[in-house]
Enzyme design. Structure first.
Site, PDB file in Angstrom:
ATOM      1  N   GLU A 170       0.633  -1.106  -0.106  1.00 27.87           N
ATOM      2  CA  GLU A 170      -0.056   0.009  -0.040  1.00 27.87           C
ATOM      3  C   GLU A 170       0.806   1.192   0.131  1.00 27.87           C
ATOM      4  OE1 GLU A 170      -3.238  -0.084   2.967  1.00 27.87           O
ATOM      5  OE2 GLU A 170      -4.115  -1.775   2.062  1.00 27.87           O
ATOM      6  N   HIS A 196      -9.110  10.977   2.819  1.00 26.24           N
ATOM      7  CA  HIS A 196      -8.738   9.926   1.901  1.00 26.24           C
ATOM      8  C   HIS A 196      -8.827  10.468   0.695  1.00 26.24           C
ATOM      9  CE1 HIS A 196      -8.286   5.738   0.024  1.00 26.24           C
ATOM     10  NE2 HIS A 196      -8.096   5.434   1.237  1.00 26.24           N
ATOM     11  N   ARG A 246      -1.110   9.635   1.556  1.00 23.22           N
ATOM     12  CA  ARG A 246      -2.564  10.091   1.335  1.00 23.22           C
ATOM     13  C   ARG A 246      -2.664  11.592   1.083  1.00 23.22           C
ATOM     14  NH1 ARG A 246      -5.770   5.821   5.412  1.00 23.22           N
ATOM     15  NH2 ARG A 246      -5.664   4.014   3.969  1.00 23.22           N
ATOM     16  N   HIS A 305     -11.601  11.186   6.236  1.00 24.02           N
ATOM     17  CA  HIS A 305     -11.466   9.719   6.534  1.00 24.02           C
ATOM     18  C   HIS A 305     -10.991   9.149   8.021  1.00 24.02           C
ATOM     19  CE1 HIS A 305     -10.780   5.423   5.694  1.00 24.02           C
ATOM     20  NE2 HIS A 305      -9.612   5.745   5.735  1.00 24.02           N
ATOM     21  N   ARG A 364      -1.464   9.619   8.943  1.00 22.87           N
ATOM     22  CA  ARG A 364      -1.448   8.101   9.120  1.00 22.87           C
ATOM     23  C   ARG A 364      -1.055   7.382   7.827  1.00 22.87           C
ATOM     24  NH1 ARG A 364      -4.759   3.911   8.057  1.00 22.87           N
ATOM     25  NH2 ARG A 364      -6.729   5.217   7.818  1.00 22.87           N
TER      26      ARG A 364
END
Length: 536
Positions: free
Chosen positions: A121, A238, A285, A346, A381
């Site tokens: 990811e 997000h 992100r 998000h 994050r």
């Protein structure tokens, strides 16, 4: 008013709360039982929506990985504002957490040879994400619900809201006031351990991937009780929510889709991300969200596309059945290989400040999961660290509580008596037109405290929140969930905006274009938006 007592009260039924209840059920010092309070059904939580997976730092089976590598990736994504000890703690306990979930019945995807199928990811230096297709959160949640339902030591109050904490004159929590809307009844629950595990604040924003329950309730309760709240300006947007209209919760199009090879293109079919960051679709992100947001402003469009050509439609449907189902539900033809996406609120990196024993500055008050600020995430994050934090923090708090006297208090002082009396004797009020007021709050937060911020916009937001508060008046006891949620949303929204005003520099998910003018080229590209509403 009803009265009851428990060894521990957990507010929230996401993965962190359920895992803690599962562990506490058999604890030797659980003499009065464990209570879970959830304002909806037990399975109504954001944990359930987590698609991509959970970070698994398991060098014994994933030879290329290491704790130091995961720590580096986490701190880099968090712009260095992480608490290094918290990052190291979570990373070191990752393998134990994964094995605990497997023992609880979670079945992670494996390759044909029987080995774990580690996925890649964004912002991870190598594949280390375990998953169950794209239903990882749901799979973990279901396994833990099954465990908790079978534990006679655990009681669950569904459709019940925690509306106040009982704090004595020594600044110690001794219980919680609950409200059951269906019964119209308050209850004083006495305990020497209140654990807030209420998740995030996504529903404070107009566009959100969060379930309707995510209105910041636990953070407001903690703040009201005097707990320290920190890093609330760090709200993660997000980059790729499914861009559909008239929904409360925008379906998430997982980070893992880009990890599998999907490309971001605009409506002209142009891959635009490389002009923003050389890491392209696998940039952190906050970078990808701002890139898409900027592209939408420049093209005056509502969404961009994820082009899944490189994945292939059949492989996509197999790997991402949940996202496939969402696309079918909203009439998106995957055979076109283009999925419309846009940013949405998000995840909250800040929250109730806790130490590595998950204690707040208020005695007997603890916090775990997204509502807690452990310092793991810093300013942004890293993908799939959220579920890991939920499990590791529940494990750590269980260890801490194992050494505590969890005997429920037998009496309480005058300060707590006065709090109980307020709910016994006051005539409950309600706030008129709650949906209209909630939507006003969401518009304010999206327009003035969203992806791009400035002092001017933020102060406009504070002014408009104050106007709502004046219109509502100073009511304390309510007769419905909506009114309590509005109280909580207003309180938490103010904290977020004031935190964003105080941090003048841009870092991680917090982007202040008014103080970013040192980079003249980027400042010019933002245009003059002081007096306009930022577009979706």
């Amino acid at each position: 008013m009803k009265y009851s007592k428990y060894s521990a009260v957990i507010i929230g039924s996401g993965i962190s709360g359920l895992y803690l209840a599962h562990k506490l059920a058999k604890s030797k010092n659980n003499k009065d039982g464990v209570l879970i309070i959830t304002k909806a059904e037990v399975n109504e939580c954001n944990s359930r929506l987590a698609q991509g997976g959970i970070v698994a730092v398991m060098p014994d089976v994933n030879k290329a990985d290491s704790i130091s590598s995961h720590v580096f990736d986490t701190v880099k994504a968090g712009a260095g504002l992480n608490d290094f000890n918290a990052v190291k703690y979570v990373s070191e306990y990752s393998a134990l957490a994964i094995r605990g979930l497997i023992n609880a019945g979670v079945k992670f995807d494996k390759k044909e040879d029987g080995s774990f199928d580690f996925a890649l990811e964004a912002a991870h230096s190598l594949p280390r994400i375990l998953h169950t297709k794209d239903k990882t959160g749901e799979s973990i949640e279901n396994a833990l619900i099954d465990k908790v339902n079978k534990a006679k030591e655990v009681e669950i109050y569904e459709n019940t809201m925690a509306v106040d904490l009982l704090v004595d004159k020594y600044n110690a929590v001794k219980g919680v006031i609950t409200f059951n809307e269906r019964e119209g009844e308050f209850e004083a629950v006495l305990t020497n351990a209140v654990i807030i595990a209420t998740g995030g604040i996504g529903q404070l924003y107009k566009y959100s991937t969060s379930r309707p329950v995510a209105t910041g309730d636990g953070i407001y309760l903690a703040k009201k009780a005097g707990a320290e709240i920190e890093d609330m300006e760090f709200v993660q947007f997000h980059p790729t929510a499914l861009s559909v209209k008239n929904v409360v919760t925008m379906p998430l199009v997982s980070e893992a889709v880009r990890g599998e090879g999907a490309k971001l293109v605009n409506k002209k079919g142009e891959r635009f991300i490389l002009k923003y960051d050389k890491r392209a679709e696998l940039a952190p992100r906050d970078v990808v969200a701002r890139a898409i947001y900027d592209e939408l402003k420049q093209t005056n469009e509502d969404f961009v596309y994820l082009d899944i050509t490189d994945i292939g439609v059949e492989k996509f449907k197999t790997r991402f059945p949940s996202i496939t189902a969402y696309c079918e539900e909203f009439g998106i033809d995957l055979n076109q290989k283009l999925i419309p996406v846009s940013p949405a609120a998000h995840y909250l990196m800040g929250g109730i400040k806790v130490n590595l024993d998950f204690e707040t500055n208020i005695k007997n008050l603890y916090a775990i999961g997204e509502c807690a600020r452990t310092g793991l995430h810093g300013a942004n994050r890293l993908a799939s660290n959220s579920l890991l934090e939920c499990v590791v923090s529940a494990m750590g708090l269980y260890d801490n509580l194992s050494y505590q006297d969890l005997t429920a208090p037998k009496n309480y002082d005058e300060k707590i008596k006065n709090t109980i009396s307020m709910y016994q004797e006051s005539d409950p009020n309600y706030i008129e037109d709650p949906d209209i007021i909630k939507n006003k709050i969401k518009d304010i937060m999206w327009n003035y405290a969203g992806i791009l911020r400035s002092e001017t916009l933020l102060k406009k937001g504070i002014f408009e929140l104050e106007e709502i508060k004046k219109a509502i008046g100073d009511k304390k006891v309510f007769s419905d969930f909506n009114s309590y949620e509005i109280r909580n949303m207003l309180g938490v929204a103010e904290i977020i905006i004031n935190s964003a005003i105080e941090r003048r520099t841009s870092v991680g998910a917090h982007f202040r274009f008014d103080t970013y003018a040192n980079d003249e080229k980027k400042a010019e590209n933002k245009g003059n938006i002081e007096n306009e509403i930022p577009v979706k």
